[in-house]
Scaffold this active site. Sequence first.
Site, PDB file in Angstrom:
ATOM      1  CD  GLU A 277       2.963  17.630   6.765  1.00 38.89           C
ATOM      2  OE1 GLU A 277       4.198  17.779   6.952  1.00 38.89           O
ATOM      3  OE2 GLU A 277       2.137  18.525   7.008  1.00 38.89           O
TER       4      GLU A 277
ATOM      5  CB  SER B 276     -36.275   6.714  61.404  1.00 40.97           C
ATOM      6  OG  SER B 276     -36.521   7.469  62.573  1.00 40.97           O
TER       7      SER B 276
END
Length: 819
Positions: A88, A481
């Site tokens: 770059e 239950s």
Amino acid sequence: MLLRIFGYLFGIGAVLFLAIAAAVAWYVSDLTRDLPDYDVLAQYEPPVMTRVHASNGQLVAEYARERRLYLPIEAVPDRVKAAFISAEDKNFYQHSGLDYYGIARALVQNAQALGKGQRLIGASTITQQVAKNFLLSSEQTVDRKAREAVLALRIEQAYSKDRILELYLNEIFFGLGSYGIAAASLAYFDKSVHELTLPEAAYLAALPKGPNNYHPFRRPERAIERRNWVVDRMIENGFITEGDGAAAKQAGLGVRRRTTGPSIFAADYFAEEVRRQLDEMFGEQTLYGGGLSVRTSLDPGLQIMARQALIDGLIRFDVEQGWRGPVTRIADFGGDWGKALAEVEPLSDVVEWRLAVVLAVADGAAEIGLRPEAAPGGGAGQARDRGTMPLAELAWAKWASGERQGRDVVRAGDVLSVGDVVYVEPAAEPGQYALRQVPEVEGAIVVMDPHTGRVQAMVGGFSFSGSQFNRATQALRQPGSSFKPFVYSAALDNGYTPSSVIMDAPIEIDQGGDLGIWRPENYSGEFYGPSTLRTGIERSRNVMTVRLAQDMGMALVAEYARRFGIYDNMLPVLSMALGSGETSVLRMAAAYGVFANGGREVRPTLIDRIQDRYGRTIFRHEDRTCQGCVADGWRGQPEPVVVDNREQILDPMTAFQMTSMLQGVIQRGTATVAREVGKPIAGKTGTTNDYHDAWFVGYSPDLVVGVYIGFDQPRSLGRQSTGGQLAAPIFTSFMKLALAEEAPIPFRVPQGMDFYPIDRRTGLRASDDANGALLEAFKPGTRPPDTYSIIGYTDTMGRPLTVAPEADRAVISGTGGLY
């Protein structure tokens, strides 16, 4: 004369120069009047992904809109820096923000390129890219470029080169949803930045110019060409030797994409529940960009065990229901069955199974083609694997409906046809496969530490890929239950004992209004006369539970339900004593944890700790204090003491009594299958009206597990589909795995507890060696009764009915006067 001409020209030139300078100054002044404040770079906080970890540190999941991990420049290897600088901005450490030599070179090359129709090149420095990415737009105009240049010069004056490079490497987009070098290294190579090789670093440095242009799977040739160009620049700039560069250029891309789903197998439901909680706590912006580090309570080993136990149980039930048909059908292969089959999406998290298409059917077997693995760039891979499905591996598949319903499978054609797409699983013999079917029935399992509330495993259904609805937390179903222990706990906390006797006989309850008369019945449809509380819970007697709740008052039961966290505001009607209200598996597991830990409140949590992006702890579940834990050494002081400041919501002795009774459910009651665990276990089954829901919630001294089975759209599971038949075996399978390496640990007995041998039928005191005697736990000041006092049944004067011990035989076996 000549001097005058030169003077005249000089004057004109000076005026023009001044005019141009003034124009440039005016232009620059106009540009800089509203330039963004570059000081914001000092407070730069980019969106950073949130990472979720298991209790052992393994990565569970990541959440982000921009997948980014912020990496300080000091943590970036020199090789990686060199790759990006070469690609770059080779003069990055020499220029002052603008590379004037690079600009001149670009002008010359672009002038030549215009005449030849070639692509133009740029001359932006890394600093200019930082200015554009952070402070400006990406519009292609002269004004924007000029503003970018001015900002680059100012940024260079304000920040060091390393700081500018750090901003650049953490901001840029690399493709595959990754932002910043750290996330890109994980996304492309599934490794940290420090592990990147030279060719890998060069390839990542090639991507910022155009990730899609150098996609590793769609355009691998261009990607390698650009990678090699970066390697050449690194050689040219003296960062690497020609030998290293040559070796790097010979290497392939080696891209290995990292999965973006949960990283721990079978943790999808757990991870999604954590994500939902984080969203509620902090909001979407912080969840997806705040860089949170979340340590969860997940135990990866227990999670896998829980998932295996649940899906095995669901499949076991589903197989008994019969075959419902193929996933889909492929009418025309079009010359390539693999390509057609690849378009059918499988359940991605049921990794034991594969999709297959039936290619041919004979009496004794079917030939199948297996769904090809996806190619790296998408689409179907080249492999076309085949196998056979012998008759023995599909004999279970009796049709669940239709004209062939229930008929035995005598040939493969009874079940399969060419073109059927089905799930298969490898059989014992290589090349052979067994027929599989995605269950219609669903379920959930929650595994929790009862002492801390830490959820160590959670599975919310058969397949998260098939349904993201979490039945452990989002499904509200009747516990049946399995709610009864909380009714009995209220009784034990308020003067009753495990040997207290309740009348199990027909009862009519006027519910008022249009509801009419309610006549509760036991599961068997029979009534059993006077029975102890222990027998009532072990045998899950409905009528006894209703009488007990009626005797105490439902307001008290509702208060206990609130204390345990089962319901926030339970309706105080007698039918709720049988678990007719709706709650979740997570809540039920936490409630049973109170029994296991000696009566302390349990606040379930999936999250242990949360840290922000700077490592500061912003949430911690553990709020117990430790006196003396922080010390620089031992100087004879007492050992540290952890202070448990959780609320005591149940008497520790009541909790132990309840545990002892629930152990009886395993030993003699409705969940004897759990005896296979071979360790001290307590728990309770639950079955709702018309067999819509099957439950089992149980625990060891240090682990509580809740299991639920039922259809998403409630309907009957079928007769005999009880909690003991469906849910308890899943609990048992899990506990056998989870406790396999653990020594048997007895449940902890509170200090001061008294034990007496009692006759478990009558509740009266018995001799130690009496037949049918068991050792029952009593609180100080209580003991087995000398006479019956039958709760829920009175004499003619309205007093509790009492019977002398010598009348024991008549009470148990006779019916005169008691029914």
